[in-house]
Design an enzyme around this catalytic site. Structure first.
Site, PDB file in Angstrom:
ATOM      1  N   ASP A 145       0.980  -1.071   0.083  1.00  0.00           N
ATOM      2  CA  ASP A 145      -0.040   0.061   0.034  1.00  0.00           C
ATOM      3  C   ASP A 145       0.933   1.265  -0.114  1.00  0.00           C
ATOM      4  O   ASP A 145       2.013   1.327   0.878  1.00  0.00           O
ATOM      5  CB  ASP A 145      -0.819  -0.135   1.299  1.00  0.00           C
TER       6      ASP A 145
ATOM      7  N   ASN B 280     -13.011  -3.660   2.916  1.00  0.00           N
ATOM      8  CA  ASN B 280     -13.851  -2.392   3.082  1.00  0.00           C
ATOM      9  C   ASN B 280     -14.789  -2.564   1.823  1.00  0.00           C
ATOM     10  O   ASN B 280     -14.450  -2.547   0.732  1.00  0.00           O
ATOM     11  CB  ASN B 280     -13.095  -1.201   3.111  1.00  0.00           C
TER      12      ASN B 280
ATOM     13  N   GLN C 165     -14.363   2.472   1.944  1.00  0.00           N
ATOM     14  CA  GLN C 165     -13.887   1.721   0.401  1.00  0.00           C
ATOM     15  C   GLN C 165     -13.489   2.970  -0.333  1.00  0.00           C
ATOM     16  O   GLN C 165     -14.513   3.816  -0.493  1.00  0.00           O
ATOM     17  CB  GLN C 165     -14.789   0.746   0.073  1.00  0.00           C
TER      18      GLN C 165
ATOM     19  N   HIS D 298     -10.276  -5.410  -2.954  1.00  0.00           N
ATOM     20  CA  HIS D 298      -8.974  -5.463  -2.193  1.00  0.00           C
ATOM     21  C   HIS D 298      -8.999  -5.966  -0.703  1.00  0.00           C
ATOM     22  O   HIS D 298     -10.026  -5.642   0.006  1.00  0.00           O
ATOM     23  CB  HIS D 298      -8.184  -4.283  -2.654  1.00  0.00           C
ATOM     24  N   PHE D 299      -8.038  -6.609  -0.312  1.00  0.00           N
ATOM     25  CA  PHE D 299      -7.980  -6.958   0.797  1.00  0.00           C
ATOM     26  C   PHE D 299      -6.638  -6.379   1.436  1.00  0.00           C
ATOM     27  O   PHE D 299      -5.385  -6.354   0.996  1.00  0.00           O
ATOM     28  CB  PHE D 299      -7.724  -8.650   1.255  1.00  0.00           C
ATOM     29  N   HIS D 300      -6.553  -5.826   2.475  1.00  0.00           N
ATOM     30  CA  HIS D 300      -5.594  -5.099   3.402  1.00  0.00           C
ATOM     31  C   HIS D 300      -4.974  -6.210   4.389  1.00  0.00           C
ATOM     32  O   HIS D 300      -5.802  -6.792   5.052  1.00  0.00           O
ATOM     33  CB  HIS D 300      -5.996  -3.887   4.260  1.00  0.00           C
TER      34      HIS D 300
HETATM   35  P1  AMP Z   1      -9.783   1.380   0.902  1.00  0.00           P
HETATM   36  O1  AMP Z   1     -10.022   2.577   1.470  1.00  0.00           O
HETATM   37  O2  AMP Z   1     -10.223   0.174   1.332  1.00  0.00           O
HETATM   38  O3  AMP Z   1     -10.356   1.447  -0.937  1.00  0.00           O
HETATM   39  O4  AMP Z   1      -8.168   1.200   0.434  1.00  0.00           O
HETATM   40  C1  AMP Z   1      -7.698   1.775  -0.550  1.00  0.00           C
HETATM   41  C2  AMP Z   1      -5.939   1.719  -0.422  1.00  0.00           C
HETATM   42  O5  AMP Z   1      -5.513   1.860  -1.560  1.00  0.00           O
HETATM   43  C3  AMP Z   1      -5.522   2.814   0.495  1.00  0.00           C
HETATM   44  O6  AMP Z   1      -4.981   2.197   1.637  1.00  0.00           O
HETATM   45  C4  AMP Z   1      -4.668   3.465  -0.568  1.00  0.00           C
HETATM   46  O7  AMP Z   1      -3.383   3.860   0.100  1.00  0.00           O
HETATM   47  C5  AMP Z   1      -4.345   2.470  -1.398  1.00  0.00           C
HETATM   48  N1  AMP Z   1      -3.774   2.884  -2.819  1.00  0.00           N
HETATM   49  C6  AMP Z   1      -4.146   3.878  -3.484  1.00  0.00           C
HETATM   50  N2  AMP Z   1      -3.806   4.032  -4.785  1.00  0.00           N
HETATM   51  C7  AMP Z   1      -2.561   2.918  -4.607  1.00  0.00           C
HETATM   52  C8  AMP Z   1      -1.408   2.673  -5.529  1.00  0.00           C
HETATM   53  N3  AMP Z   1      -1.390   3.369  -6.643  1.00  0.00           N
HETATM   54  N4  AMP Z   1      -0.624   1.763  -4.777  1.00  0.00           N
HETATM   55  C9  AMP Z   1      -0.502   1.447  -4.045  1.00  0.00           C
HETATM   56  N5  AMP Z   1      -1.613   1.510  -2.960  1.00  0.00           N
HETATM   57  C10 AMP Z   1      -2.555   2.510  -3.439  1.00  0.00           C
END
Ligand code: AMP
Ligand code: ZN
Length: 140
Positions: free
Chosen positions: A33, A89, A96, A102-104
């Site tokens: 991330d 999320n 989200q 996606h999974f964190h």
């Molecule tokens: P969510 O809030 O669950 O949709 O998480 C989206 C995640 O994507 C966030 O933690 C961002 O920091 C991450 N993110 C967005 N763009 C990128 C990118 N280009 N490379 C890596 N992570 C990203």
């Protein structure tokens, strides 16, 4: 077929934009991330575009998540974390921001200050039965 050409995670999956790739398979890609909650914070995504957990077929989801045991162990070994939160999320109200499933995977150590405020509540008398009936009916 829907157009996902503007989806940033589709572009990461196809390599059109760069990412710090940790691992990949025919079905999924894992990468760091860019705004980590902790060092090693990794995102696991399907190569195919799904919006969230509602539209991914169960067999595809199983293939995506089949790397989870290895990934969690690797993150703990590599970062010294003593725990990992796996977070997904679904929906803007759940946080989200990128609408490609996606999974964190978030490495954790004691006292790192991360985490939800776990404001646990309780059901008023009879309400749990009503909620249970609604959810079980919705599951069919
Ligand atoms: P969510 O809030 O669950 O949709 O998480 C989206 C995640 O994507 C966030 O933690 C961002 O920091 C991450 N993110 C967005 N763009 C990128 C990118 N280009 N490379 C890596 N992570 C990203
Ligand atoms: Zn996408």
């Amino acid at each position: 077929m829907a157009d996902h050409s503007d989806c940033i995670f589709c572009k990461i999956a196809s390599g059109k934009i760069p990412s710090a790739r940790v691992w990949s398979s025919d079905d999924a890609v894992a990468f760091l991330d860019v705004s980590p909650l902790a060092e090693g914070h990794t995102l696991l995504i399907p190569r195919r575009h799904f919006t969230d957990l509602r539209d991914v077929p169960a067999d595809v989801l199983a293939r995506i998540l089949s790397v989870a045991p290895k990934l969690v162990g690797a993150l703990m070994n590599a970062t010294g974390a003593t725990g990992v939160n796996v977070l997904q999320n679904t929906g803007a109200s759940a946080g989200q921001a990128v609408f490609h499933l996606h999974f964190h995977f978030i490495p954790r150590v004691e006292g790192d200050g991360l985490g939800f405020r776990w404001n646990a509540g309780s059901y008023p008398s009879g309400r749990a039965d009503e909620v249970l009936a609604a959810v079980t009916a919705a599951m069919v």
